[in-house]
Motif scaffolding. Structure first.
Motif, PDB file in Angstrom:
ATOM      1  N   SER A 130      16.457  -0.809   9.421  1.00 13.61           N
ATOM      2  CA  SER A 130      15.970  -0.807   8.039  1.00 13.61           C
ATOM      3  C   SER A 130      17.104  -0.923   7.022  1.00 13.61           C
ATOM      4  N   TYR A 131      18.334  -0.842   7.489  1.00  9.53           N
ATOM      5  CA  TYR A 131      19.498  -0.909   6.594  1.00  9.53           C
ATOM      6  C   TYR A 131      19.558  -2.259   5.888  1.00  9.53           C
ATOM      7  N   GLN A 132      19.885  -2.206   4.610  1.00  9.45           N
ATOM      8  CA  GLN A 132      20.087  -3.416   3.831  1.00  9.45           C
ATOM      9  C   GLN A 132      21.468  -3.336   3.197  1.00  9.45           C
ATOM     10  N   GLY A 133      22.332  -4.207   3.622  1.00  6.63           N
ATOM     11  CA  GLY A 133      23.691  -4.243   3.102  1.00  6.63           C
ATOM     12  C   GLY A 133      24.278  -5.615   3.342  1.00  6.63           C
ATOM     13  N   PRO A 134      25.556  -5.763   3.044  1.00  7.64           N
ATOM     14  CA  PRO A 134      26.204  -7.078   3.201  1.00  7.64           C
ATOM     15  C   PRO A 134      26.006  -7.629   4.611  1.00  7.64           C
ATOM     16  N   PRO A 135      25.743  -8.896   4.739  1.00  3.64           N
ATOM     17  CA  PRO A 135      25.714  -9.925   3.696  1.00  3.64           C
ATOM     18  C   PRO A 135      24.344 -10.101   3.050  1.00  3.64           C
ATOM     19  N   LYS A 136      23.334  -9.362   3.499  1.00  2.00           N
ATOM     20  CA  LYS A 136      21.981  -9.519   2.960  1.00  2.00           C
ATOM     21  C   LYS A 136      21.900  -9.091   1.488  1.00  2.00           C
ATOM     22  N   THR A 137      22.478  -7.963   1.156  1.00  2.00           N
ATOM     23  CA  THR A 137      22.543  -7.479  -0.221  1.00  2.00           C
ATOM     24  C   THR A 137      23.953  -6.992  -0.497  1.00  2.00           C
ATOM     25  N   ALA A 138      24.315  -6.915  -1.748  1.00  2.00           N
ATOM     26  CA  ALA A 138      25.682  -6.520  -2.111  1.00  2.00           C
ATOM     27  C   ALA A 138      25.909  -5.019  -2.009  1.00  2.00           C
ATOM     28  N   ALA A 139      24.864  -4.215  -2.216  1.00  2.00           N
ATOM     29  CA  ALA A 139      25.026  -2.759  -2.199  1.00  2.00           C
ATOM     30  C   ALA A 139      24.323  -2.166  -0.985  1.00  2.00           C
ATOM     31  N   PRO A 140      25.048  -1.421  -0.163  1.00  2.00           N
ATOM     32  CA  PRO A 140      24.452  -0.790   1.012  1.00  2.00           C
ATOM     33  C   PRO A 140      23.359   0.199   0.607  1.00  2.00           C
ATOM     34  N   HIS A 141      22.166   0.063   1.197  1.00  2.03           N
ATOM     35  CA  HIS A 141      21.063   0.973   0.908  1.00  2.03           C
ATOM     36  C   HIS A 141      19.963   0.830   1.958  1.00  2.03           C
ATOM     37  N   TYR A 142      19.050   1.758   1.896  1.00  5.10           N
ATOM     38  CA  TYR A 142      17.818   1.694   2.676  1.00  5.10           C
ATOM     39  C   TYR A 142      16.664   1.741   1.682  1.00  5.10           C
ATOM     40  N   ASP A 143      15.615   0.968   1.924  1.00  3.15           N
ATOM     41  CA  ASP A 143      14.374   1.129   1.191  1.00  3.15           C
ATOM     42  C   ASP A 143      13.574   2.172   1.953  1.00  3.15           C
ATOM     43  N   ILE A 144      13.130   3.220   1.248  1.00  6.20           N
ATOM     44  CA  ILE A 144      12.384   4.289   1.908  1.00  6.20           C
ATOM     45  C   ILE A 144      11.072   4.530   1.160  1.00  6.20           C
ATOM     46  N   THR A 145      10.110   5.101   1.863  1.00  4.17           N
ATOM     47  CA  THR A 145       8.811   5.392   1.264  1.00  4.17           C
ATOM     48  C   THR A 145       8.901   6.636   0.383  1.00  4.17           C
ATOM     49  N   GLY A 156       0.777  -1.238   0.000  1.00  3.98           N
ATOM     50  CA  GLY A 156       0.000   0.000   0.000  1.00  3.98           C
ATOM     51  C   GLY A 156       0.806   1.284   0.000  1.00  3.98           C
ATOM     52  N   ARG A 157       2.107   1.195  -0.126  1.00  3.70           N
ATOM     53  CA  ARG A 157       2.966   2.391  -0.141  1.00  3.70           C
ATOM     54  C   ARG A 157       3.851   2.382  -1.376  1.00  3.70           C
ATOM     55  N   LYS A 158       4.395   3.552  -1.685  1.00  7.36           N
ATOM     56  CA  LYS A 158       5.383   3.673  -2.751  1.00  7.36           C
ATOM     57  C   LYS A 158       6.769   3.651  -2.103  1.00  7.36           C
ATOM     58  N   TRP A 159       7.717   2.957  -2.739  1.00  7.45           N
ATOM     59  CA  TRP A 159       9.053   2.767  -2.172  1.00  7.45           C
ATOM     60  C   TRP A 159      10.134   3.084  -3.202  1.00  7.45           C
ATOM     61  N   CYS A 160      11.329   3.423  -2.704  1.00  6.54           N
ATOM     62  CA  CYS A 160      12.504   3.615  -3.550  1.00  6.54           C
ATOM     63  C   CYS A 160      13.749   3.318  -2.709  1.00  6.54           C
ATOM     64  N   HIS A 161      14.919   3.561  -3.278  1.00 10.16           N
ATOM     65  CA  HIS A 161      16.182   3.277  -2.590  1.00 10.16           C
ATOM     66  C   HIS A 161      16.884   4.564  -2.177  1.00 10.16           C
ATOM     67  N   LEU A 162      17.477   4.543  -0.995  1.00 12.36           N
ATOM     68  CA  LEU A 162      18.361   5.600  -0.514  1.00 12.36           C
ATOM     69  C   LEU A 162      19.760   5.008  -0.521  1.00 12.36           C
ATOM     70  N   MET A 163      20.674   5.627  -1.285  1.00 12.49           N
ATOM     71  CA  MET A 163      22.050   5.136  -1.397  1.00 12.49           C
ATOM     72  C   MET A 163      23.003   6.317  -1.253  1.00 12.49           C
ATOM     73  N   ALA A 164      24.279   6.018  -1.075  1.00 11.21           N
ATOM     74  CA  ALA A 164      25.288   7.070  -0.948  1.00 11.21           C
ATOM     75  C   ALA A 164      26.615   6.574  -1.502  1.00 11.21           C
ATOM     76  N   ASP A 165      27.530   7.516  -1.702  1.00  8.33           N
ATOM     77  CA  ASP A 165      28.867   7.157  -2.177  1.00  8.33           C
ATOM     78  C   ASP A 165      29.616   6.324  -1.152  1.00  8.33           C
ATOM     79  N   GLY A 166      29.325   6.529   0.121  1.00  4.04           N
ATOM     80  CA  GLY A 166      29.990   5.787   1.187  1.00  4.04           C
ATOM     81  C   GLY A 166      28.992   5.338   2.245  1.00  4.04           C
TER      82      GLY A 166
END
Length: 94
Positions: A41-56, A14-24
């Motif tokens: 809410s952080y998603q990064g190694p080892p769960k995913t290869a690229a550090p990011h947050y899914d945000i609304t 029921g929400r719209k989502w996108c990714h929050l990423m950074a150079d570091g």
């Protein structure tokens, strides 16, 4: 260093989502904290290869007002390749 939000907004629960990423990774966590996003809410190694947050979508709007840069799907793929943690690099750090 910069922080980015992609324009690949998708619907989930029921929400719209996108990714929050950074150079570091440190910059990513600092910005997420300022945005009010919990570290769990952080998603990064080892769960995913690229550090990011899914945000609304609402958090995306606020992130843009706070200085995050909007990037296209093509740009987010390039950023993903730049910041991803390769399996060998992860093992070397252990």
């Amino acid at each position: 260093m910069a922080v980015y939000v992609d324009d690949a907004i998708w619907r989930w629960k029921g929400r719209k989502w996108c990714h929050l990423m950074a150079d570091g990774e440190a910059e990513l966590h600092r910005f997420a904290h300022r945005l009010g996003i919990h570290r769990l809410s952080y998603q990064g190694p080892p769960k995913t290869a690229a550090p990011h947050y899914d945000i609304t979508g609402l958090e995306r709007d606020r992130a843009l007002r706070m200085g995050a840069l909007s990037i296209s799907r093509r740009e987010v793929v390039a950023l993903y390749r730049k910041v991803r943690v390769r399996k060998g690099a992860l093992q070397a750090a252990e």
